[in-house]
Design a protein around this motif. Structure first.
Motif, PDB file in Angstrom:
ATOM      1  N   LEU A  13      10.509  27.952  72.256  1.00  0.00           N
ATOM      2  CA  LEU A  13      11.348  27.079  71.447  1.00  0.00           C
ATOM      3  C   LEU A  13      12.739  27.689  71.408  1.00  0.00           C
ATOM      4  CD1 LEU A  13      11.884  24.769  69.432  1.00  0.00           C
ATOM      5  CD2 LEU A  13      11.074  26.313  67.630  1.00  0.00           C
ATOM      6  N   ILE A  14      13.711  26.955  71.928  1.00  0.00           N
ATOM      7  CA  ILE A  14      15.102  27.406  71.904  1.00  0.00           C
ATOM      8  C   ILE A  14      15.864  26.506  70.942  1.00  0.00           C
ATOM      9  CG2 ILE A  14      17.217  27.733  73.230  1.00  0.00           C
ATOM     10  CD1 ILE A  14      15.496  28.448  75.605  1.00  0.00           C
ATOM     11  N   MET A  15      16.468  27.120  69.938  1.00  0.00           N
ATOM     12  CA  MET A  15      17.242  26.375  68.942  1.00  0.00           C
ATOM     13  C   MET A  15      18.714  26.688  69.140  1.00  0.00           C
ATOM     14  SD  MET A  15      14.700  27.122  65.783  1.00  0.00           S
ATOM     15  CE  MET A  15      14.638  28.825  66.294  1.00  0.00           C
ATOM     16  N   LEU A  16      19.489  25.651  69.356  1.00  0.00           N
ATOM     17  CA  LEU A  16      20.927  25.801  69.565  1.00  0.00           C
ATOM     18  C   LEU A  16      21.663  25.306  68.330  1.00  0.00           C
ATOM     19  CD1 LEU A  16      21.120  24.377  73.211  1.00  0.00           C
ATOM     20  CD2 LEU A  16      20.943  26.776  72.511  1.00  0.00           C
ATOM     21  N   GLY A  17      22.448  26.166  67.743  1.00  0.00           N
ATOM     22  CA  GLY A  17      23.235  25.766  66.588  1.00  0.00           C
ATOM     23  C   GLY A  17      22.592  26.139  65.271  1.00  0.00           C
ATOM     24  N   PRO A  18      23.064  25.515  64.199  1.00  0.00           N
ATOM     25  CA  PRO A  18      22.625  25.877  62.844  1.00  0.00           C
ATOM     26  C   PRO A  18      21.255  25.272  62.494  1.00  0.00           C
ATOM     27  CG  PRO A  18      24.222  24.115  62.727  1.00  0.00           C
ATOM     28  CD  PRO A  18      24.116  24.501  64.185  1.00  0.00           C
ATOM     29  N   LEU A  19      20.213  25.803  63.123  1.00  0.00           N
ATOM     30  CA  LEU A  19      18.853  25.337  62.878  1.00  0.00           C
ATOM     31  C   LEU A  19      17.991  26.523  62.489  1.00  0.00           C
ATOM     32  CD1 LEU A  19      18.500  23.101  66.056  1.00  0.00           C
ATOM     33  CD2 LEU A  19      18.895  22.296  63.730  1.00  0.00           C
ATOM     34  N   HIS A  20      16.891  26.245  61.784  1.00  0.00           N
ATOM     35  CA  HIS A  20      15.994  27.318  61.381  1.00  0.00           C
ATOM     36  C   HIS A  20      14.559  26.871  61.592  1.00  0.00           C
ATOM     37  CE1 HIS A  20      14.744  30.930  59.341  1.00  0.00           C
ATOM     38  NE2 HIS A  20      13.953  30.210  58.572  1.00  0.00           N
ATOM     39  N   PHE A  21      13.734  27.770  62.113  1.00  0.00           N
ATOM     40  CA  PHE A  21      12.324  27.481  62.362  1.00  0.00           C
ATOM     41  C   PHE A  21      11.528  28.751  62.133  1.00  0.00           C
ATOM     42  CE2 PHE A  21       8.800  27.870  65.405  1.00  0.00           C
ATOM     43  CZ  PHE A  21       8.030  26.784  65.020  1.00  0.00           C
ATOM     44  N   GLU A  22      10.440  28.627  61.421  1.00  0.00           N
ATOM     45  CA  GLU A  22       9.515  29.744  61.257  1.00  0.00           C
ATOM     46  C   GLU A  22       8.144  29.264  61.670  1.00  0.00           C
ATOM     47  OE1 GLU A  22       9.509  31.831  57.546  1.00  0.00           O
ATOM     48  OE2 GLU A  22      11.657  31.519  57.283  1.00  0.00           O
ATOM     49  N   HIS A  23       7.530  30.003  62.604  1.00  0.00           N
ATOM     50  CA  HIS A  23       6.183  29.624  62.989  1.00  0.00           C
ATOM     51  C   HIS A  23       5.192  30.381  62.113  1.00  0.00           C
ATOM     52  CE1 HIS A  23       5.955  33.335  65.389  1.00  0.00           C
ATOM     53  NE2 HIS A  23       7.125  33.009  65.877  1.00  0.00           N
ATOM     54  N   ALA A  24       4.036  29.773  61.940  1.00  0.00           N
ATOM     55  CA  ALA A  24       3.026  30.332  61.054  1.00  0.00           C
ATOM     56  C   ALA A  24       2.173  31.375  61.769  1.00  0.00           C
ATOM     57  CB  ALA A  24       2.147  29.216  60.518  1.00  0.00           C
ATOM     58  N   GLY A  25       2.007  32.509  61.140  1.00  0.00           N
ATOM     59  CA  GLY A  25       1.063  33.529  61.569  1.00  0.00           C
ATOM     60  C   GLY A  25       1.105  33.920  63.022  1.00  0.00           C
ATOM     61  N   ASP A  26      -0.019  33.752  63.691  1.00  0.00           N
ATOM     62  CA  ASP A  26      -0.190  34.190  65.071  1.00  0.00           C
ATOM     63  C   ASP A  26       0.173  33.114  66.078  1.00  0.00           C
ATOM     64  OD1 ASP A  26      -1.086  36.630  64.173  1.00  0.00           O
ATOM     65  OD2 ASP A  26      -3.196  36.037  64.178  1.00  0.00           O
ATOM     66  N   ALA A  27       1.095  32.271  65.747  1.00  0.00           N
ATOM     67  CA  ALA A  27       1.484  31.195  66.667  1.00  0.00           C
ATOM     68  C   ALA A  27       1.918  31.787  68.004  1.00  0.00           C
ATOM     69  CB  ALA A  27       2.606  30.361  66.067  1.00  0.00           C
ATOM     70  N   ASP A  28       1.538  31.106  69.053  1.00  0.00           N
ATOM     71  CA  ASP A  28       1.817  31.542  70.417  1.00  0.00           C
ATOM     72  C   ASP A  28       3.164  30.978  70.864  1.00  0.00           C
ATOM     73  OD1 ASP A  28       1.379  32.608  72.915  1.00  0.00           O
ATOM     74  OD2 ASP A  28       0.117  30.955  73.580  1.00  0.00           O
ATOM     75  N   VAL A  29       4.216  31.322  70.100  1.00  0.00           N
ATOM     76  CA  VAL A  29       5.537  30.742  70.314  1.00  0.00           C
ATOM     77  C   VAL A  29       6.585  31.849  70.398  1.00  0.00           C
ATOM     78  CG1 VAL A  29       7.332  29.241  69.334  1.00  0.00           C
ATOM     79  CG2 VAL A  29       4.923  28.643  69.037  1.00  0.00           C
ATOM     80  N   LEU A  30       7.425  31.758  71.410  1.00  0.00           N
ATOM     81  CA  LEU A  30       8.619  32.597  71.475  1.00  0.00           C
ATOM     82  C   LEU A  30       9.770  31.710  71.024  1.00  0.00           C
ATOM     83  CD1 LEU A  30      10.319  35.075  72.273  1.00  0.00           C
ATOM     84  CD2 LEU A  30      10.425  34.112  74.588  1.00  0.00           C
ATOM     85  N   SER A  31      10.386  32.052  69.900  1.00  0.00           N
ATOM     86  CA  SER A  31      11.518  31.253  69.434  1.00  0.00           C
ATOM     87  C   SER A  31      12.807  32.032  69.648  1.00  0.00           C
ATOM     88  CB  SER A  31      11.355  30.849  67.966  1.00  0.00           C
ATOM     89  OG  SER A  31      11.247  31.975  67.143  1.00  0.00           O
ATOM     90  N   VAL A  32      13.811  31.311  70.148  1.00  0.00           N
ATOM     91  CA  VAL A  32      15.102  31.889  70.488  1.00  0.00           C
ATOM     92  C   VAL A  32      16.168  31.096  69.750  1.00  0.00           C
ATOM     93  CG1 VAL A  32      16.707  32.427  72.361  1.00  0.00           C
ATOM     94  CG2 VAL A  32      14.234  32.445  72.795  1.00  0.00           C
ATOM     95  N   LYS A  33      16.990  31.805  68.992  1.00  0.00           N
ATOM     96  CA  LYS A  33      18.055  31.134  68.256  1.00  0.00           C
ATOM     97  C   LYS A  33      19.402  31.514  68.860  1.00  0.00           C
ATOM     98  CE  LYS A  33      19.754  30.195  63.658  1.00  0.00           C
ATOM     99  NZ  LYS A  33      20.025  28.814  63.881  1.00  0.00           N
ATOM    100  N   ILE A  34      20.197  30.501  69.135  1.00  0.00           N
ATOM    101  CA  ILE A  34      21.549  30.709  69.657  1.00  0.00           C
ATOM    102  C   ILE A  34      22.487  29.931  68.742  1.00  0.00           C
ATOM    103  CG2 ILE A  34      23.089  30.378  71.621  1.00  0.00           C
ATOM    104  CD1 ILE A  34      20.503  30.524  73.386  1.00  0.00           C
ATOM    105  N   ALA A  35      23.200  30.657  67.907  1.00  0.00           N
ATOM    106  CA  ALA A  35      24.052  30.020  66.909  1.00  0.00           C
ATOM    107  C   ALA A  35      25.490  29.832  67.380  1.00  0.00           C
ATOM    108  CB  ALA A  35      24.039  30.838  65.620  1.00  0.00           C
ATOM    109  N   ALA A  36      25.917  30.640  68.362  1.00  0.00           N
ATOM    110  CA  ALA A  36      27.308  30.576  68.823  1.00  0.00           C
ATOM    111  C   ALA A  36      27.345  30.731  70.340  1.00  0.00           C
ATOM    112  CB  ALA A  36      28.127  31.676  68.154  1.00  0.00           C
TER     113      ALA A  36
END
Length: 172
Positions: A13-36
């Protein structure tokens, strides 16, 4: 490519900009935040190094329509092509404000990046229940090749394929 971490999430999961995401527990997710914009290259490189070859089944990019011109870059998709499993699903979700819904022309750059990365467009449009956003869905590999070979010259009236999926009868 192999990783030393042994960490091979099936979803990115790639989030671009002013977004927020939290996955629960042992979720099999790599989250990447790019704010600028200055975080783009560094964060994409770091995330890519964590992934093994062909380990990702689902790849999502989420951004606000106001971030398309400043934060979306074709590298957001192309840099991860070697991490996608054959037939992996790639989705881009563009969130728009109620007063200015996202239109098809607003996502031309995104559609182009998906097609140029070698992905096959499956569908796009306004997500159900969302009057202001836009979603584009594509697939890695040749999952549509056999279907298109059967449908050549057929009736497209029930087709959900979009502009990038050869709905105009051109070869790929």
């Amino acid at each position: 490519m192999t990783t030393d971490t042994g960490y091979n999430p099936s979803t990115v999961l790639i989030m671009l900009g002013p977004l927020h995401f939290e996955h629960a527990g042992d979720a099999d997710v790599l989250s990447v935040k790019i704010a600028a914009p200055d975080e783009l290259e560094r964060n994409l490189d770091q995330a890519h190094k964590l992934l093994g070859a062909e380990c990702v089944e689902n790849f999502h990019v989420v951004l606000k329509s106001s971030s398309i011109s400043s934060l979306f870059d074709e590298r957001v998709v192309s840099q991860f092509m070697d991490t996608l499993k054959p037939h992996a699903e790639v989705s881009v979700h563009v969130l728009g404000p109620e007063f200015a819904p996202v239109e098809r022309a607003d996502v031309d750059e995104i559609r182009y990046a998906l097609v140029m990365a070698g992905l096959k467009m499956e569908q796009e449009g306004r997500p159900e229940g969302d009057e202001s956003g836009w979603a584009l869905q594509a697939r890695n590999g040749d999952s549509l090749e056999q279907e298109e070979q059967v449908d050549v010259g057929g009736d497209d009236s029930n087709s959900e394929h979009t502009e990038g999926s050869d709905s105009e009868g051109r070869g790929r």
